[in-house]
Design a protein around this motif. Structure first.
Motif, PDB file in Angstrom:
ATOM      1  N   TYR A 100     -16.802   2.829   8.543  1.00 55.88           N
ATOM      2  CA  TYR A 100     -15.432   2.457   8.917  1.00 55.88           C
ATOM      3  C   TYR A 100     -15.177   2.990  10.319  1.00 55.88           C
ATOM      4  CZ  TYR A 100     -10.439   1.642   8.553  1.00 55.88           C
ATOM      5  OH  TYR A 100      -9.180   1.170   8.757  1.00 55.88           O
ATOM      6  N   HIS A 102     -13.069   5.441   1.472  1.00 58.89           N
ATOM      7  CA  HIS A 102     -13.351   6.735   2.098  1.00 58.89           C
ATOM      8  C   HIS A 102     -12.447   7.816   1.497  1.00 58.89           C
ATOM      9  CE1 HIS A 102     -15.950   4.735   4.973  1.00 58.89           C
ATOM     10  NE2 HIS A 102     -15.091   3.732   4.831  1.00 58.89           N
ATOM     11  N   PRO A 103     -12.842   9.086   1.635  1.00 58.21           N
ATOM     12  CA  PRO A 103     -12.073  10.142   0.961  1.00 58.21           C
ATOM     13  C   PRO A 103     -10.624  10.172   1.434  1.00 58.21           C
ATOM     14  CG  PRO A 103     -14.092  11.025   1.928  1.00 58.21           C
ATOM     15  CD  PRO A 103     -13.976   9.618   2.390  1.00 58.21           C
ATOM     16  N   SER A 156       0.869  -1.170   0.000  1.00 61.02           N
ATOM     17  CA  SER A 156       0.000   0.000   0.000  1.00 61.02           C
ATOM     18  C   SER A 156       0.912   1.228   0.000  1.00 61.02           C
ATOM     19  CB  SER A 156      -0.910  -0.079   1.223  1.00 61.02           C
ATOM     20  OG  SER A 156      -1.730   1.051   1.320  1.00 61.02           O
ATOM     21  N   VAL A 169       0.699 -13.155  -1.419  1.00 58.29           N
ATOM     22  CA  VAL A 169       1.519 -13.925  -0.489  1.00 58.29           C
ATOM     23  C   VAL A 169       1.562 -13.151   0.834  1.00 58.29           C
ATOM     24  CG1 VAL A 169       3.711 -12.878  -1.254  1.00 58.29           C
ATOM     25  CG2 VAL A 169       3.737 -15.114  -0.194  1.00 58.29           C
ATOM     26  N   GLN A 216     -12.133   1.923  12.398  1.00 57.84           N
ATOM     27  CA  GLN A 216     -10.780   1.711  12.969  1.00 57.84           C
ATOM     28  C   GLN A 216      -9.993   2.998  12.850  1.00 57.84           C
ATOM     29  OE1 GLN A 216      -9.109  -1.790  10.991  1.00 57.84           O
ATOM     30  NE2 GLN A 216      -8.247  -2.237  12.997  1.00 57.84           N
ATOM     31  N   ALA A 261       5.628  -2.636   6.320  1.00 57.28           N
ATOM     32  CA  ALA A 261       4.682  -1.579   5.930  1.00 57.28           C
ATOM     33  C   ALA A 261       3.319  -2.231   5.817  1.00 57.28           C
ATOM     34  CB  ALA A 261       5.126  -0.949   4.612  1.00 57.28           C
ATOM     35  N   VAL A 301      -7.039  -2.886   2.150  1.00 57.71           N
ATOM     36  CA  VAL A 301      -7.046  -1.445   2.415  1.00 57.71           C
ATOM     37  C   VAL A 301      -8.507  -0.994   2.519  1.00 57.71           C
ATOM     38  CG1 VAL A 301      -6.186   0.820   1.618  1.00 57.71           C
ATOM     39  CG2 VAL A 301      -4.879  -1.241   1.138  1.00 57.71           C
ATOM     40  N   GLY A 320       4.424   0.941   1.776  1.00 60.81           N
ATOM     41  CA  GLY A 320       5.266  -0.080   1.152  1.00 60.81           C
ATOM     42  C   GLY A 320       5.751   0.358  -0.217  1.00 60.81           C
ATOM     43  N   LEU A 361       6.081  -7.726  -0.773  1.00 62.02           N
ATOM     44  CA  LEU A 361       5.151  -8.838  -0.533  1.00 62.02           C
ATOM     45  C   LEU A 361       3.775  -8.272  -0.216  1.00 62.02           C
ATOM     46  CD1 LEU A 361       7.448 -10.832   1.904  1.00 62.02           C
ATOM     47  CD2 LEU A 361       7.190 -11.185  -0.573  1.00 62.02           C
ATOM     48  N   ARG A 409      -9.855  -2.511  -2.332  1.00 59.54           N
ATOM     49  CA  ARG A 409      -9.414  -3.891  -2.112  1.00 59.54           C
ATOM     50  C   ARG A 409      -9.486  -4.256  -0.637  1.00 59.54           C
ATOM     51  NH1 ARG A 409      -3.785  -4.213  -0.912  1.00 59.54           N
ATOM     52  NH2 ARG A 409      -2.712  -2.224  -1.123  1.00 59.54           N
ATOM     53  N   VAL A 463      -7.092  12.640   0.821  1.00 59.02           N
ATOM     54  CA  VAL A 463      -6.385  13.736   0.153  1.00 59.02           C
ATOM     55  C   VAL A 463      -4.902  13.598   0.440  1.00 59.02           C
ATOM     56  CG1 VAL A 463      -8.260  15.424   0.137  1.00 59.02           C
ATOM     57  CG2 VAL A 463      -6.749  15.289   2.132  1.00 59.02           C
ATOM     58  N   GLY A 505       0.701  -1.958   7.781  1.00 62.98           N
ATOM     59  CA  GLY A 505      -0.467  -1.211   8.249  1.00 62.98           C
ATOM     60  C   GLY A 505      -0.840  -1.458   9.703  1.00 62.98           C
TER      61      GLY A 505
HETATM   62  C1  LIG Z   1     -11.032   6.310   6.746  1.00 67.12           C
HETATM   63  C2  LIG Z   1      -9.613   6.729   6.474  1.00 67.12           C
HETATM   64  C3  LIG Z   1      -9.353   7.863   5.735  1.00 67.12           C
HETATM   65  C4  LIG Z   1      -8.038   8.259   5.518  1.00 67.12           C
HETATM   66  N1  LIG Z   1      -7.802   9.403   4.820  1.00 67.12           N
HETATM   67  C5  LIG Z   1      -6.525   9.779   4.578  1.00 67.12           C
HETATM   68  C6  LIG Z   1      -6.241  10.950   3.820  1.00 67.12           C
HETATM   69  O1  LIG Z   1      -7.127  11.701   3.426  1.00 67.12           O
HETATM   70  N2  LIG Z   1      -4.931  11.248   3.574  1.00 67.12           N
HETATM   71  C7  LIG Z   1      -3.904  10.472   4.044  1.00 67.12           C
HETATM   72  O2  LIG Z   1      -2.741  10.789   3.803  1.00 67.12           O
HETATM   73  N3  LIG Z   1      -4.152   9.369   4.759  1.00 67.12           N
HETATM   74  C8  LIG Z   1      -5.414   8.999   5.041  1.00 67.12           C
HETATM   75  N4  LIG Z   1      -5.654   7.869   5.755  1.00 67.12           N
HETATM   76  C9  LIG Z   1      -4.508   7.060   6.221  1.00 67.12           C
HETATM   77  C10 LIG Z   1      -3.970   6.230   5.086  1.00 67.12           C
HETATM   78  O3  LIG Z   1      -4.972   5.373   4.572  1.00 67.12           O
HETATM   79  C11 LIG Z   1      -2.746   5.405   5.568  1.00 67.12           C
HETATM   80  O4  LIG Z   1      -1.949   6.191   6.397  1.00 67.12           O
HETATM   81  C12 LIG Z   1      -1.940   4.958   4.373  1.00 67.12           C
HETATM   82  O5  LIG Z   1      -2.666   4.037   3.618  1.00 67.12           O
HETATM   83  C13 LIG Z   1      -0.595   4.329   4.749  1.00 67.12           C
HETATM   84  O6  LIG Z   1      -0.864   3.103   5.213  1.00 67.12           O
HETATM   85  P1  LIG Z   1       0.138   1.870   5.069  1.00 67.12           P
HETATM   86  O7  LIG Z   1       0.637   1.727   3.690  1.00 67.12           O
HETATM   87  O8  LIG Z   1       1.110   2.017   6.171  1.00 67.12           O
HETATM   88  O9  LIG Z   1      -0.849   0.685   5.455  1.00 67.12           O
HETATM   89  P2  LIG Z   1      -2.163   0.165   4.718  1.00 67.12           P
HETATM   90  O10 LIG Z   1      -2.679   1.170   3.763  1.00 67.12           O
HETATM   91  O11 LIG Z   1      -3.049  -0.311   5.792  1.00 67.12           O
HETATM   92  O12 LIG Z   1      -1.642  -1.062   3.882  1.00 67.12           O
HETATM   93  C14 LIG Z   1      -1.076  -2.223   4.446  1.00 67.12           C
HETATM   94  C15 LIG Z   1      -0.811  -3.190   3.312  1.00 67.12           C
HETATM   95  O13 LIG Z   1      -0.119  -4.325   3.811  1.00 67.12           O
HETATM   96  C16 LIG Z   1      -0.752  -5.522   3.344  1.00 67.12           C
HETATM   97  N5  LIG Z   1      -0.468  -6.539   4.348  1.00 67.12           N
HETATM   98  C17 LIG Z   1      -0.863  -6.550   5.651  1.00 67.12           C
HETATM   99  N6  LIG Z   1      -0.327  -7.606   6.289  1.00 67.12           N
HETATM  100  C18 LIG Z   1       0.429  -8.286   5.385  1.00 67.12           C
HETATM  101  C19 LIG Z   1       1.252  -9.432   5.466  1.00 67.12           C
HETATM  102  N7  LIG Z   1       1.403 -10.100   6.607  1.00 67.12           N
HETATM  103  N8  LIG Z   1       1.883  -9.864   4.334  1.00 67.12           N
HETATM  104  C20 LIG Z   1       1.726  -9.199   3.142  1.00 67.12           C
HETATM  105  N9  LIG Z   1       0.962  -8.072   3.029  1.00 67.12           N
HETATM  106  C21 LIG Z   1       0.344  -7.610   4.136  1.00 67.12           C
HETATM  107  C22 LIG Z   1      -2.237  -5.128   3.246  1.00 67.12           C
HETATM  108  O14 LIG Z   1      -2.955  -5.982   2.394  1.00 67.12           O
HETATM  109  C23 LIG Z   1      -2.107  -3.704   2.680  1.00 67.12           C
HETATM  110  O15 LIG Z   1      -1.961  -3.709   1.279  1.00 67.12           O
HETATM  111  C24 LIG Z   1      -6.960   7.482   6.015  1.00 67.12           C
HETATM  112  C25 LIG Z   1      -7.230   6.331   6.750  1.00 67.12           C
HETATM  113  C26 LIG Z   1      -8.537   5.980   7.006  1.00 67.12           C
HETATM  114  C27 LIG Z   1      -8.785   4.789   7.873  1.00 67.12           C
END
Ligand SMILES: Cc1cc2nc3c(=O)[nH]c(=O)nc-3n(C[C@H](O)[C@H](O)[C@H](O)COP(=O)(O)OP(=O)(O)OC[C@H]3O[C@@H](n4cnc5c(N)ncnc54)[C@H](O)[C@@H]3O)c2cc1C
Length: 450
Positions: free
Chosen positions: A285, A57-58, A17, A139, A287, A169, A52, A20, A37, A49, A60, A171
């Motif tokens: 949503y 949700h919106p 995401s 995976v 969390q 990364a 995520v 990552g 991965l 998906r 920016v 999440g």
């Molecule tokens: C409702 C909502 C609205 C938001 N609005 C904004 C916004 O407007 N602007 C903004 O900057 N941020 C926003 N955010 C925050 C933003 O979505 C996250 O900060 C951003 O996606 C970074 O997340 P991440 O990549 O760390 O984790 P995530 O986006 O949670 O992705 C984690 C990824 O890891 C994968 N994964 C998990 N475990 C494993 C594993 N064991 N092996 C392989 N893959 C794995 C998952 O499938 C996923 O693809 C919002 C969040 C929410 C909840």
């Protein structure tokens, strides 16, 4: 004694995401081979998906994040525009804060409004073009062990993957803490601040005809803990999101969504929804707590491990900071890998990541603790800074352009927070208290009454 450079040839990133993908771009930009991965079957498409869920949700991109993303992928802004992202100056939004409507006379940073899957698809397409980057999915990473190369990630198909650097990364649901405890016995301290915010979002088609207003934000307040926003996205669509704290969280279902719209402090969002046609159902949503794992405080953090994005620090999403912080972390990673890491580099970088999270963390948690739904009270310092932020909001609602620009700069992570205490703002506040603040900003003319 010269500290020898550590060679990082292969990097494994867990999660494809935002965090990552940026981490992969950072490592590739420093000349490493990267394997990303991802447990989801489909990634990089413009559809929401499973992994995520917040993608419905919106989202920016704050200006700081857009700038950082452009450093990795020059021209990303054009890519996003080409797929229909809607650019606008955030100062032109109709924004109902705690003290009234914000002035729209200052110009501020531009944001691009697009659906989250579309944003991710554009970034994923750029990552796929990078040299030496492989995305493996579906995976799941299920564990971590030491190996001759440094680290070995255990995969759900039973195989392992060795690397000098592993970046978690994955999440909010990351299992990295557990793996680390199993490996080294170190328990990671976690701080959680939860105002129990619930979101509900529905997508619409059409043009609400708001004249020069690009979008609308109705901020919640401790007395009226419900709010929402309406923003245009690609494909001639709008996203309308409502939120509430604790017992004021929006209910499930379309009827509940419509009812909730009518209970906000201002009828603009209900009026906009009435001018549009819904496509699909309202999605909830919940969390949304601020969660921070203090990996930087572990005394023996080993080289070759990093935790980034929401896995390290997840924010209340209301302020839209997560992606921007993840991009800034990745820039720091690229810099260190390019300079040539030396012993202790991962711990130093985790401290830098923690510093990058500090300002957004204090903005979110300081504000969230004001709500009755949050079990913690603001600290004395938070109380004082909340009072000052409220005062700046008052100046802004009464047309003070410096207050508007400074608040916007801090929100976009572009202006240091010390600017909030600029002598000119203190003078304007004192003058306002003694001589009055002047007229309040009028409700923007383009907004529907109901
Ligand atoms: C409702 C909502 C609205 C938001 N609005 C904004 C916004 O407007 N602007 C903004 O900057 N941020 C926003 N955010 C925050 C933003 O979505 C996250 O900060 C951003 O996606 C970074 O997340 P991440 O990549 O760390 O984790 P995530 O986006 O949670 O992705 C984690 C990824 O890891 C994968 N994964 C998990 N475990 C494993 C594993 N064991 N092996 C392989 N893959 C794995 C998952 O499938 C996923 O693809 C919002 C969040 C929410 C909840």
């Amino acid at each position: 004694m010269v500290n020898a450079r550590i060679s990082v040839e292969h990097v494994v990133v867990i999660g494809a995401s935002a965090a990552g993908l940026f981490a992969a771009a950072a490592a590739s930009g420093a000349g490493a081979r990267v394997t990303v991965l991802e447990r989801d079957e489909t990634i990089g498409t413009a559809q929401p998906r499973y992994g995520v869920p917040q993608g419905r949700h919106p989202h920016v991109f704050l200006h700081r994040g857009l700038q950082a993303a452009e450093e990795f992928f020059p021209g990303l802004r054009d890519d996003l525009m080409a797929v229909g992202a809607r650019p606008f100056d955030t100062a032109k939004l109709a924004w109902l804060g705690e003290n009234g409507w914000s002035t729209r006379n200052a110009s501020s940073y531009q944001v691009l409004s697009t659906t989250r899957p579309r944003l991710e698809a554009c970034i994923a397409a750029r990552v796929a073009e990078l040299p030496w980057v492989t995305i493996r999915n579906p995976v799941t990473a299920t564990g971590l062990t030491r190996s001759a190369r440094g680290w070995s990630v255990i995969l759900s198909d039973g195989s392992t993957l060795d690397a000098e650097l592993v970046v978690d990364a994955s999440g909010r649901t990351s299992r990295f803490r557990r793996w680390l405890t199993e490996l080294a016995g170190d328990a990671v301290r976690t701080t959680e601040v939860d105002a129990k915010i619930g979101y509900s979002t529905r997508v619409y088609e059409g043009d609400p005809d708001l004249a020069d207003v690009p979008g609308v934000v109705i901020g919640p307040t401790p007395e009226a803990p419900r709010g929402g926003l309406a923003l245009p996205v690609e494909g001639g669509r709008w996203m309308i999101m409502v939120l509430g704290m604790g017992e004021h969280r929006p209910p499930r279902g379309n009827a509940g969504f419509d009812e909730f719209l009518t209970q906000l402090r201002d009828p603009a969002l209900a009026g906009i929804a009435a001018r549009l046609n819904p496509v699909g159902d309202a999605m909830v949503y919940r969390q949304t707590s601020n969660v921070r794992h203090h990996y930087e405080a572990l005394p023996n953090w080993p080289d070759g491990l990093l935790v980034a994005g929401d896995a390290l620090c997840a924010f209340n999403p209301v302020y839209g900071q997560g992606i921007s912080v993840a991009a800034a972390e990745a820039l720091a990673l690229r810099e260190v890998l390019r300079d040539g890491p030396t012993t202790g580099w991962s711990r130093r970088l985790m401290t830098r990541f923690a510093d990058l999270a500090e300002t957004p963390w204090s903005i979110c948690t300081g504000q969230d603790r004001r709500y009755r739904s949050c079990p913690d009270d603001p600290t004395r310092l938070e109380h004082l800074s909340n009072q000052w932020a409220l005062q700046l909001g008052r100046l802004q609602a009464h047309g003070n352009l410096r207050a508007a620009r400074t608040l916007s700069g801090v929100y976009h992570l572009m202006t240091p927070t010390r600017q909030l205490f600029h002598p000119a703002l203190i003078a304007a506040s004192v003058a306002g208290r003694f001589r009055g603040y002047g007229p309040l900003t009028a409700r923007p003319a383009g907004l529907p009454a109901a």
